[in-house]
Enzyme design. Structure first.
Site, PDB file in Angstrom:
ATOM      1  N   ARG A   1     -10.786   0.736   7.039  1.00 46.95           N
ATOM      2  CA  ARG A   1     -10.637  -0.661   7.449  1.00 46.95           C
ATOM      3  C   ARG A   1      -9.926  -0.828   8.791  1.00 46.95           C
ATOM      4  O   ARG A   1     -10.487  -1.402   9.716  1.00 46.95           O
ATOM      5  CB  ARG A   1      -9.874  -1.459   6.385  1.00 46.95           C
ATOM      6  CG  ARG A   1      -9.785  -2.934   6.727  1.00 46.95           C
ATOM      7  CD  ARG A   1      -8.972  -3.722   5.713  1.00 46.95           C
ATOM      8  NE  ARG A   1      -9.620  -3.782   4.409  1.00 46.95           N
ATOM      9  CZ  ARG A   1      -9.126  -4.417   3.356  1.00 46.95           C
ATOM     10  NH1 ARG A   1      -7.967  -5.045   3.477  1.00 46.95           N
ATOM     11  NH2 ARG A   1      -9.752  -4.439   2.200  1.00 46.95           N
TER      12      ARG A   1
ATOM     13  N   HIS B   1     -20.945  -4.238   4.003  1.00 46.58           N
ATOM     14  CA  HIS B   1     -19.517  -4.574   4.072  1.00 46.58           C
ATOM     15  C   HIS B   1     -19.223  -5.753   3.153  1.00 46.58           C
ATOM     16  O   HIS B   1     -19.221  -6.905   3.591  1.00 46.58           O
ATOM     17  CB  HIS B   1     -19.158  -4.927   5.525  1.00 46.58           C
ATOM     18  CG  HIS B   1     -17.692  -4.886   5.814  1.00 46.58           C
ATOM     19  ND1 HIS B   1     -16.986  -3.705   5.948  1.00 46.58           N
ATOM     20  CD2 HIS B   1     -16.797  -5.877   6.028  1.00 46.58           C
ATOM     21  CE1 HIS B   1     -15.729  -3.972   6.228  1.00 46.58           C
ATOM     22  NE2 HIS B   1     -15.580  -5.285   6.281  1.00 46.58           N
TER      23      HIS B   1
ATOM     24  N   TYR C   1     -23.884 -21.816  14.550  1.00 42.26           N
ATOM     25  CA  TYR C   1     -24.199 -22.362  15.871  1.00 42.26           C
ATOM     26  C   TYR C   1     -24.433 -21.266  16.922  1.00 42.26           C
ATOM     27  O   TYR C   1     -25.228 -21.461  17.837  1.00 42.26           O
ATOM     28  CB  TYR C   1     -23.075 -23.275  16.366  1.00 42.26           C
ATOM     29  CG  TYR C   1     -22.849 -24.480  15.492  1.00 42.26           C
ATOM     30  CD1 TYR C   1     -23.864 -25.409  15.281  1.00 42.26           C
ATOM     31  CD2 TYR C   1     -21.621 -24.693  14.876  1.00 42.26           C
ATOM     32  CE1 TYR C   1     -23.659 -26.520  14.484  1.00 42.26           C
ATOM     33  CE2 TYR C   1     -21.405 -25.799  14.077  1.00 42.26           C
ATOM     34  CZ  TYR C   1     -22.427 -26.704  13.867  1.00 42.26           C
ATOM     35  OH  TYR C   1     -22.230 -27.807  13.070  1.00 42.26           O
TER      36      TYR C   1
END
Length: 830
Positions: free
Chosen positions: A38, A84, A128
């Site tokens: 991680r 993930h 967006y």
């Protein structure tokens, strides 16, 4: 279930484990996961797992730099669904960061839409923005299909994902990394891609290259926001050990007498920087800054700090650089994953680890290409042979009942290999008849040349090095950018005295017991009567001192702490105002009281001491020069107090000070030579000053040649000559200075060293204040009792002592260390 768990399984179906074992084992797994999977980057490709999975998923979707952008939400969904299984926010944040040109030296993602800003603005929602891989990312992902890296199952074994990317450039140093794991953290700055590639090439050519040779190539970090990096020693330590500190300064220039900032330190949020500069200017009005403006536009970053005409440009600049993020320190901490383990590495070890990975990747790629070329050569040779006996080949194929029989017959008749026979049989008839022998022969020659080249690379290390170097040079030519951060070896001294930035102005300052401070200019004094001099109810002004904006005000509290307040931070007041409370500058407990105030012009030249005494009969002297602080926003310890104890008095020890006088609530008083009181640091307890058990001290003050004045809670005032109290060796109970009247519960309230014409201020329980001139009080004997005042019970009594620290006043007294003072206390307890 393991055998151990089966053995622990009881009749109720409960597995009984010790909590310590469970916590240790589970946290160990968690720590290993966040370290390896991680938070820390792999030294080979410079990526954390989430970054690697994003790039791989986009590559699999075909969203490369030569294709159209795709919605970011599409990519985030792909990454979460296949590789993930974490929150979409964390994946999208990682995607956005890889696209931000002010965070990465060489962005790996090309994002269309609002991807945040250097002002700290968040990116637009993933629905967006649109994204595709940057061209540079293709070099990280190149040749994945050629068995160059290992693949592993994903979280549900439904897909395969690469454990590392091929990475044909040293991304770990070019883009840096930051992350926090369990017990480990990494903080690596970006470096210039061209310089890092040159250093990689140099290390390939000369594996024994020294750190000094690396410094000739890589000057230091190269932040995408530019700026100036200072501190050769810090860079050298970082390059050698992986740990070091450099200072990053903003780039600036002078423009019409104003300070203009054009580049800011790495990871400093511009909006927060402008706000902080404004706060520092507001808190330090004397530094001569008129206005701070952010004039950043599409042409570039620009912050204008407008200075006054009389402002010293360099002094003010250094002050702002020291007290705002215009200069910050950056701490290298090159912790990376190497062979599944976290390691801290210098630049040479990082480059060597990368070069080893590059060689392994390039070897596997070459082996793949070699196998592919050999297979194709085998087919080409078969086709050339088949064309020479084409009619017979066609006859055999026609005479065979199926494909397998045709292959077997061709092998038996012409000794073709399985691969060759299969390729011939699979060709359509028109391809066999129309194949140009010349083209086949040309391809055969090309394949033989490729095979020879591949074999040379695999067998000759020098040849492989040359191939890698050639590729790295091409990458540098295409993607290299000029250095953005200027490197300066020396660290600039920013130790600017605040006095240098402030215009001197004179005040008269009143300090109250409850912590109110009133600073008056000379024009305010004399215009109004003392009755209009406003104070808070049940509060009393305990000190009145002259000071300038260049001085410090030391306020000693009953809690055994002191506050060091620069006078320029005190807002000017008016005669009829209560002034500002200390809490506007520092943090004062509501139950604490100010017992004394001192004005210091220069701590370094302040050779005097402050004598402090506690209610539980501890006393000590503390040098004022040791009370200098860098902060004014908090309290600092002046005396180590026990439970239930408090500071009752503080007075100034000068070259004229001869003795100290103590008095208890029950009226016992004792005098000591000032040399009897040891000098100790602010953290020391002090020594025992009174031998009587359960006697509570109300004051212990330094005396020159003054008279002794005491006052009781019932308003009785007594003035005696100091000689009436005998000098003793510490600690003693002394003599009774005031008879204790049990019937009216009268006790001593305070003691003062008093000179002629000084005024004592008295505050009673009814909030009434009266003032008495010391000359109006007659001298008394030890046994004599004076008549009391016509007042309620006395709440506070004070003589406004003017404690100004004179730099030319140097007392000649022996000093005792803190340890000696502590030891003396311990001995007395025994």
């Amino acid at each position: 279930m393991s055998k151990e768990e089966q053995n622990l399984l009881n009749e109720q179906g409960i597995i009984d484990y010790p909590l310590e074992t469970i916590i240790g084992e589970r946290f160990g797994r968690y720590a290993k996961y966040i370290i390896q999977e991680r938070a820390l980057p792999d030294v080979r490709d410079g990526l954390k797992p989430v970054q690697r999975r994003i790039l791989y998923a986009m590559n699999e979707l075909g969203i490369t730099n030569d294709k159209q952008h795709k919605k970011s939400a599409r990519i985030v969904g792909e990454v979460i669904g296949k590789y993930h299984p974490h929150g979409d926010g964390s994946v999208y944040d990682a995607l956005v960061r890889m696209s931000q040109s002010w965070k990465l030296g060489s962005p790996l993602i090309d994002m269309q839409g609002n991807n945040g800003s250097i002002d700290g603005d968040s990116a637009a929602a993933m629905r967006y923005t649109e994204t595709r891989l940057a061209k540079l990312s293709g070099l990280l992902l190149k040749d994945l299909e050629k068995n160059t890296v290992l693949f592993a199952p994903n979280f549900d074994d439904s897909e395969k994902e690469p454990t590392v990317l091929p990475a044909y450039f040293p991304n770990i140093l070019a883009n840096g990394a930051s992350g926090i794991a369990a017990g480990y953290a990494t903080n690596m700055p970006p470096h210039n891609l061209g310089e890092i590639i040159d250093a990689t090439i140099a290390l390939i050519d000369k594996p024994n290259l020294s750190l000094n040779d690396i410094f000739k190539i890589v000057k230091g970090p190269d932040f995408p926001t530019g700026g100036i990096a200072r501190g050769f020693d810090g860079i050298q330590n970082a390059f050698e050990t992986g740990k070091g500190r450099v200072f990053i300064q903003s780039k600036f220039h002078e423009e019409n007498g104003h300070l203009v900032i054009t580049e800011i330190p790495y990871e400093v949020v511009k909006q927060d920087l402008v706000r902080k500069i404004g706060e520092v200017v507001d808190a330090n009005p004397g530094i001569g800054v008129k206005e701070v403006r952010d004039e950043t536009d599409r042409t570039g970053l620009r912050i204008v700090i407008e200075l006054g005409t009389d402002t010293d440009f360099e002094v003010t600049r250094k002050f702002l650089f020291k007290n705002t993020p215009l200069q910050v320190s950056y701490n290298y901490n090159n912790v990376v994953i190497v062979n599944k383990q976290p390691m801290q590495m210098g630049i040479i070890l990082i480059l060597k680890a990368y070069i080893e990975h590059h060689r392994i990747t390039y070897t596997k790629r070459t082996e793949f290409e070699l196998a592919k070329a050999l297979k194709r050569l085998e087919i080409i040779e078969g086709l050339i042979k088949a064309i020479s006996v084409l009619d017979e080949v066609i006859a055999i194929i026609r005479g065979s009942s199926n494909r397998g029989e045709a292959i077997t017959n061709l092998i038996a008749r012409f000794q073709f290999s399985d691969v060759q026979a299969g390729a011939i049989v699979d060709l359509r008839l028109y391809r066999l008849t129309s194949t140009d022998i010349v083209k086949l022969q040309e391809e055969q020659a090309n394949l033989n040349a490729q095979i020879s080249h591949f074999n040379l690379i695999l067998k000759d290390e020098k040849a492989m090095n040359q191939e890698i170097i050639k590729n790295l040079k091409e990458i540098k030519d295409e993607f290299g950018v000029p250095r953005r951060t200027e490197i300066i070896n020396e660290i600039e001294a920013l130790d600017v005295e605040i006095k240098q930035t402030i215009v001197s102005k004179e005040f008269t300052i009143w300090i109250s017991r409850d912590g109110y401070v009133k600073a008056l200019e000379a024009s305010q004094i004399g215009k109004f009567s003392f009755d209009e001099f406003k104070r808070r109810p049940n509060d009393l002004w305990i000190s009145c001192v002259p000071a300038t904006t260049l001085d410090h005000l030391i306020l000693v509290s009953s809690a055994g702490v002191y506050y060091s307040i620069p006078v320029f931070k005190i807002n000017p007041s008016k005669w009829k105002e209560t002034g500002m409370h200390l809490n506007q500058i520092a943090t004062m407990n509501g139950n604490d009281k100010i017992v004394a105030a001192f004005v210091v012009n220069d701590f370094q030249d302040a050779k005097q001491e402050i004598l402090v005494a506690s209610r539980n009969a501890l006393i000590k002297r503390t040098p004022i020069e040791g009370m200098q602080t860098k902060m004014s926003s908090k309290a600092f310890k002046l005396m180590k107090l026990g439970d239930g104890d408090e500071l009752v008095s503080a007075s100034l020890v000068t070259s004229k000070t001869k003795f100290v006088t103590m008095v208890s609530e029950n009226g016992f008083s004792v005098r000591y030579d000032i040399e009897e009181i040891p000098s100790a640091s602010v953290t020391a307890k002090g020594v025992k000053s009174f031998s009587a058990k359960d006697e509570k001290i109300v004051a212990g003050k330094a005396f020159d040649n003054e008279d002794i004045v005491i006052i009781t809670n019932k308003g009785n005032i007594k003035k005696i000559k100091a000689d009436l109290v005998p000098m003793m060796n510490r600690p003693k109970k002394g003599v009774r200075l005031y008879p204790w009247n049990k019937k009216r519960d009268e006790f001593v309230k305070d003691l003062f060293p008093a000179n002629a014409n000084e005024v004592i201020n008295l505050l009673d329980e009814n909030d009434s204040v009266i003032q008495l001139n010391i000359n109006s009080i007659k001298y008394s004997d030890l046994e004599e009792i004076n008549n009391d005042l016509d007042m309620g019970d006395i709440d506070t009594a004070i003589i406004e002592k003017n404690y100004i620290i004179q730099t030319n006043d140097i007392p000649k007294m022996p000093r005792t260390s803190e340890n000696e003072s502590e030891n003396e206390v311990e001995t007395e307890k025994k």
